[in-house]
Design a protein around this motif. Structure first.
Motif, PDB file in Angstrom:
ATOM      1  N   SER A 199       9.499 -23.888  -6.155  1.00  0.00           N
ATOM      2  CA  SER A 199       8.181 -23.999  -6.778  1.00  0.00           C
ATOM      3  C   SER A 199       7.998 -25.341  -7.478  1.00  0.00           C
ATOM      4  O   SER A 199       6.875 -25.812  -7.640  1.00  0.00           O
ATOM      5  CB  SER A 199       7.973 -22.856  -7.785  1.00  0.00           C
ATOM      6  N   ILE A 200       9.098 -25.967  -7.897  1.00  0.00           N
ATOM      7  CA  ILE A 200       9.021 -27.272  -8.577  1.00  0.00           C
ATOM      8  C   ILE A 200       8.940 -28.408  -7.554  1.00  0.00           C
ATOM      9  O   ILE A 200       8.120 -29.320  -7.677  1.00  0.00           O
ATOM     10  CB  ILE A 200      10.242 -27.476  -9.494  1.00  0.00           C
ATOM     11  N   ILE A 201       9.789 -28.347  -6.523  1.00  0.00           N
ATOM     12  CA  ILE A 201       9.873 -29.439  -5.548  1.00  0.00           C
ATOM     13  C   ILE A 201       8.758 -29.364  -4.503  1.00  0.00           C
ATOM     14  O   ILE A 201       8.338 -30.373  -3.956  1.00  0.00           O
ATOM     15  CB  ILE A 201      11.255 -29.434  -4.873  1.00  0.00           C
ATOM     16  N   LYS A 202       8.312 -28.169  -4.222  1.00  0.00           N
ATOM     17  CA  LYS A 202       7.209 -27.934  -3.282  1.00  0.00           C
ATOM     18  C   LYS A 202       7.500 -28.543  -1.907  1.00  0.00           C
ATOM     19  O   LYS A 202       8.498 -28.223  -1.281  1.00  0.00           O
ATOM     20  CB  LYS A 202       5.897 -28.454  -3.874  1.00  0.00           C
ATOM     21  N   ALA A 203       6.620 -29.439  -1.425  1.00  0.00           N
ATOM     22  CA  ALA A 203       6.704 -29.939  -0.046  1.00  0.00           C
ATOM     23  C   ALA A 203       7.962 -30.755   0.226  1.00  0.00           C
ATOM     24  O   ALA A 203       8.335 -30.954   1.383  1.00  0.00           O
ATOM     25  CB  ALA A 203       5.468 -30.767   0.277  1.00  0.00           C
ATOM     26  N   ASP A 204       8.635 -31.219  -0.823  1.00  0.00           N
ATOM     27  CA  ASP A 204       9.849 -32.026  -0.635  1.00  0.00           C
ATOM     28  C   ASP A 204      11.116 -31.189  -0.496  1.00  0.00           C
ATOM     29  O   ASP A 204      12.220 -31.732  -0.398  1.00  0.00           O
ATOM     30  CB  ASP A 204      10.028 -32.994  -1.820  1.00  0.00           C
ATOM     31  N   TYR A 205      10.960 -29.862  -0.472  1.00  0.00           N
ATOM     32  CA  TYR A 205      12.136 -28.995  -0.513  1.00  0.00           C
ATOM     33  C   TYR A 205      13.066 -29.211   0.689  1.00  0.00           C
ATOM     34  O   TYR A 205      14.284 -29.307   0.533  1.00  0.00           O
ATOM     35  CB  TYR A 205      11.713 -27.533  -0.581  1.00  0.00           C
ATOM     36  N   ILE A 253      15.686 -32.233 -11.891  1.00  0.00           N
ATOM     37  CA  ILE A 253      16.245 -32.413 -10.557  1.00  0.00           C
ATOM     38  C   ILE A 253      16.077 -33.865 -10.131  1.00  0.00           C
ATOM     39  O   ILE A 253      14.983 -34.438 -10.237  1.00  0.00           O
ATOM     40  CB  ILE A 253      15.530 -31.495  -9.547  1.00  0.00           C
ATOM     41  N   GLY A 254      17.156 -34.461  -9.664  1.00  0.00           N
ATOM     42  CA  GLY A 254      17.109 -35.803  -9.115  1.00  0.00           C
ATOM     43  C   GLY A 254      17.552 -35.793  -7.670  1.00  0.00           C
ATOM     44  O   GLY A 254      18.514 -35.110  -7.315  1.00  0.00           O
ATOM     45  N   SER A 255      16.853 -36.542  -6.814  1.00  0.00           N
ATOM     46  CA  SER A 255      17.188 -36.552  -5.394  1.00  0.00           C
ATOM     47  C   SER A 255      16.984 -37.965  -4.843  1.00  0.00           C
ATOM     48  O   SER A 255      15.975 -38.614  -5.136  1.00  0.00           O
ATOM     49  CB  SER A 255      16.297 -35.569  -4.636  1.00  0.00           C
ATOM     50  N   ILE A 256      17.949 -38.431  -4.059  1.00  0.00           N
ATOM     51  CA  ILE A 256      17.837 -39.749  -3.448  1.00  0.00           C
ATOM     52  C   ILE A 256      16.860 -39.677  -2.278  1.00  0.00           C
ATOM     53  O   ILE A 256      16.990 -38.829  -1.393  1.00  0.00           O
ATOM     54  CB  ILE A 256      19.207 -40.250  -2.961  1.00  0.00           C
ATOM     55  N   VAL A 257      15.857 -40.555  -2.291  1.00  0.00           N
ATOM     56  CA  VAL A 257      14.893 -40.630  -1.199  1.00  0.00           C
ATOM     57  C   VAL A 257      14.874 -42.076  -0.701  1.00  0.00           C
ATOM     58  O   VAL A 257      14.731 -43.015  -1.476  1.00  0.00           O
ATOM     59  CB  VAL A 257      13.484 -40.185  -1.638  1.00  0.00           C
ATOM     60  N   GLY A 258      15.041 -42.259   0.576  1.00  0.00           N
ATOM     61  CA  GLY A 258      15.112 -43.616   1.099  1.00  0.00           C
ATOM     62  C   GLY A 258      16.436 -44.272   0.744  1.00  0.00           C
ATOM     63  O   GLY A 258      17.419 -43.615   0.411  1.00  0.00           O
ATOM     64  N   GLU A 259      16.457 -45.592   0.799  1.00  0.00           N
ATOM     65  CA  GLU A 259      17.696 -46.320   0.584  1.00  0.00           C
ATOM     66  C   GLU A 259      17.969 -46.658  -0.873  1.00  0.00           C
ATOM     67  O   GLU A 259      19.118 -46.810  -1.278  1.00  0.00           O
ATOM     68  CB  GLU A 259      17.690 -47.610   1.415  1.00  0.00           C
ATOM     69  N   ILE A 262      15.263 -42.913  -6.361  1.00  0.00           N
ATOM     70  CA  ILE A 262      15.546 -41.555  -6.831  1.00  0.00           C
ATOM     71  C   ILE A 262      14.237 -40.913  -7.260  1.00  0.00           C
ATOM     72  O   ILE A 262      13.475 -41.492  -8.039  1.00  0.00           O
ATOM     73  CB  ILE A 262      16.527 -41.564  -8.021  1.00  0.00           C
ATOM     74  N   LYS A 263      13.987 -39.712  -6.756  1.00  0.00           N
ATOM     75  CA  LYS A 263      12.787 -38.981  -7.132  1.00  0.00           C
ATOM     76  C   LYS A 263      13.181 -37.872  -8.100  1.00  0.00           C
ATOM     77  O   LYS A 263      14.154 -37.146  -7.865  1.00  0.00           O
ATOM     78  CB  LYS A 263      12.095 -38.397  -5.904  1.00  0.00           C
ATOM     79  N   ILE A 264      12.410 -37.748  -9.187  1.00  0.00           N
ATOM     80  CA  ILE A 264      12.755 -36.802 -10.247  1.00  0.00           C
ATOM     81  C   ILE A 264      11.689 -35.716 -10.344  1.00  0.00           C
ATOM     82  O   ILE A 264      10.487 -35.997 -10.354  1.00  0.00           O
ATOM     83  CB  ILE A 264      12.895 -37.532 -11.598  1.00  0.00           C
ATOM     84  N   TYR A 265      12.156 -34.471 -10.426  1.00  0.00           N
ATOM     85  CA  TYR A 265      11.283 -33.305 -10.521  1.00  0.00           C
ATOM     86  C   TYR A 265      11.678 -32.500 -11.768  1.00  0.00           C
ATOM     87  O   TYR A 265      12.856 -32.437 -12.124  1.00  0.00           O
ATOM     88  CB  TYR A 265      11.434 -32.395  -9.298  1.00  0.00           C
ATOM     89  N   THR A 266      10.713 -31.844 -12.384  1.00  0.00           N
ATOM     90  CA  THR A 266      11.023 -30.997 -13.543  1.00  0.00           C
ATOM     91  C   THR A 266       9.886 -30.024 -13.810  1.00  0.00           C
ATOM     92  O   THR A 266       8.739 -30.253 -13.399  1.00  0.00           O
ATOM     93  CB  THR A 266      11.270 -31.863 -14.800  1.00  0.00           C
ATOM     94  N   ASN A 267      10.214 -28.927 -14.498  1.00  0.00           N
ATOM     95  CA  ASN A 267       9.182 -28.016 -14.994  1.00  0.00           C
ATOM     96  C   ASN A 267       9.024 -28.130 -16.512  1.00  0.00           C
ATOM     97  O   ASN A 267       8.408 -27.278 -17.143  1.00  0.00           O
ATOM     98  CB  ASN A 267       9.501 -26.564 -14.614  1.00  0.00           C
TER      99      ASN A 267
END
Length: 299
Positions: A199-205, A253-259, A262-267
């Motif tokens: 529910s937090i990350i949505k389309a990037d899950y 939540i932190g996730s590496i995107v691309g080279e 870092i993309k950060i998600y939170t509620n």
């Protein structure tokens, strides 16, 4: 929102789905299958009279049968509601035109509880009467396309007024087939935690899943006790993501995107444009990465 916090919550990793109470002492009380069966039996017994009193109609043509089949399809599925500090998840299955099985789980400020049993269906509306968690709590449900609206009776609120958050609009989650591969199916998180992250990350899950083929607890590494930290790694052992859950069920939540990003998600509304200290430590280990916030506040 005025709500007395009953328990602080910590992450229990690798568990299975269910209804949990999370405590700082790491003690978890789940509704056992025996209790759930007892609960369901009571609900079915209570609802039997409702079913017997309801008008019974038989489809008299192909059109009516088609309408009933459409209703069966529309109720079944996973429906989500989220608000300030809470998330609710409604799962419906086995709808047959007169009843369906439902599980409703609520996560709110460190307390996780749920209802499970059988609901009665009649002309696009459904009624569930609970006999376990909130005795005589009645949920009146109506379905409108991709939305289910729930009204809970006064009995659905306990002394802490938690049950009232079952009420509201639940939106249909994307097709389950899209997420047959999940953090829960990989035994990295339990079902409830996985649903919150979705529910937090949505389309990037789905992209996020590529960065967490396996999970490694990192509490000791980052010197945390009440806050749980999980580093996600790819199959070749490279660090690709991090999940942090604090005692108040805030997810970072932190996730590496691309080279090099870092993309950060939170509620947590206070961190929508602020890096959590642990994510900052984690990102510095990775090197020179740009930071992108998934949901920054609008000005």
């Amino acid at each position: 929102m005025k709500l007395k916090l009953i328990m602080a919550a910590v992450l229990i990793l690798g568990g299975t789905g269910g209804f949990y109470w999370y405590s700082k002492e790491d003690k978890v009380e789940a509704l056992s299958s025996e209790k759930l069966q007892s609960n369901q039996a009571k609900n079915e017994s209570t609802n039997e009279q409702v079913k017997s009193d309801a008008p019974k109609t038989e489809p008299n043509d192909v059109s009516e049968k088609a309408n009933q089949e459409q209703k069966v399809e529309s109720w079944n599925g996973q429906w989500l509601q989220s608000g300030d500090g809470y998330d609710a998840d409604l799962e419906i299955k086995d709808e047959n035109g007169s009843t369906f099985q439902m599980t409703l789980t609520l996560n709110i400020q460190g307390e996780v509880l749920g209802l499970a049993g059988e609901a009665n269906v009649n002309n696009g509306k459904a009624t569930y009467v609970d006999q376990w968690t909130f005795p005589n709590c009645t949920l009146d449900m109506s379905i409108q396309g991709d939305k289910i609206h729930i009204n809970g009776s006064d009995e659905c609120s306990n002394s802490e007024e938690i049950g009232k958050y079952f009420s509201g609009d639940y939106l249909l989650k994307e097709s389950k087939e899209k997420y047959t591969d999940t953090l829960a199916s990989r035994k990295i998180l339990n079902v409830s935690q996985d649903q919150i992250i979705q529910s937090i990350i949505k389309a990037d899950y789905k992209t996020f899943l590529d960065n967490i083929e396996m999970g490694e607890l990192a509490n000791e590494k980052y010197g945390t006790e009440d806050t749980s930290v999980l580093e996600g790694k790819t199959t070749d052992g490279k660090v690709g993501s991090i999940i942090i859950i604090d005692p108040f069920l805030h997810y970072y939540i932190g996730s590496i995107v691309g080279e090099n990003k870092i993309k950060i998600y939170t509620n947590d509304a206070d961190y929508r444009d602020t890096i959590h200290p642990i994510i900052e430590m984690w990102s510095k280990e990775l090197g020179n990465y740009q930071v992108e916030f998934a949901d920054p506040p609008t000005t």
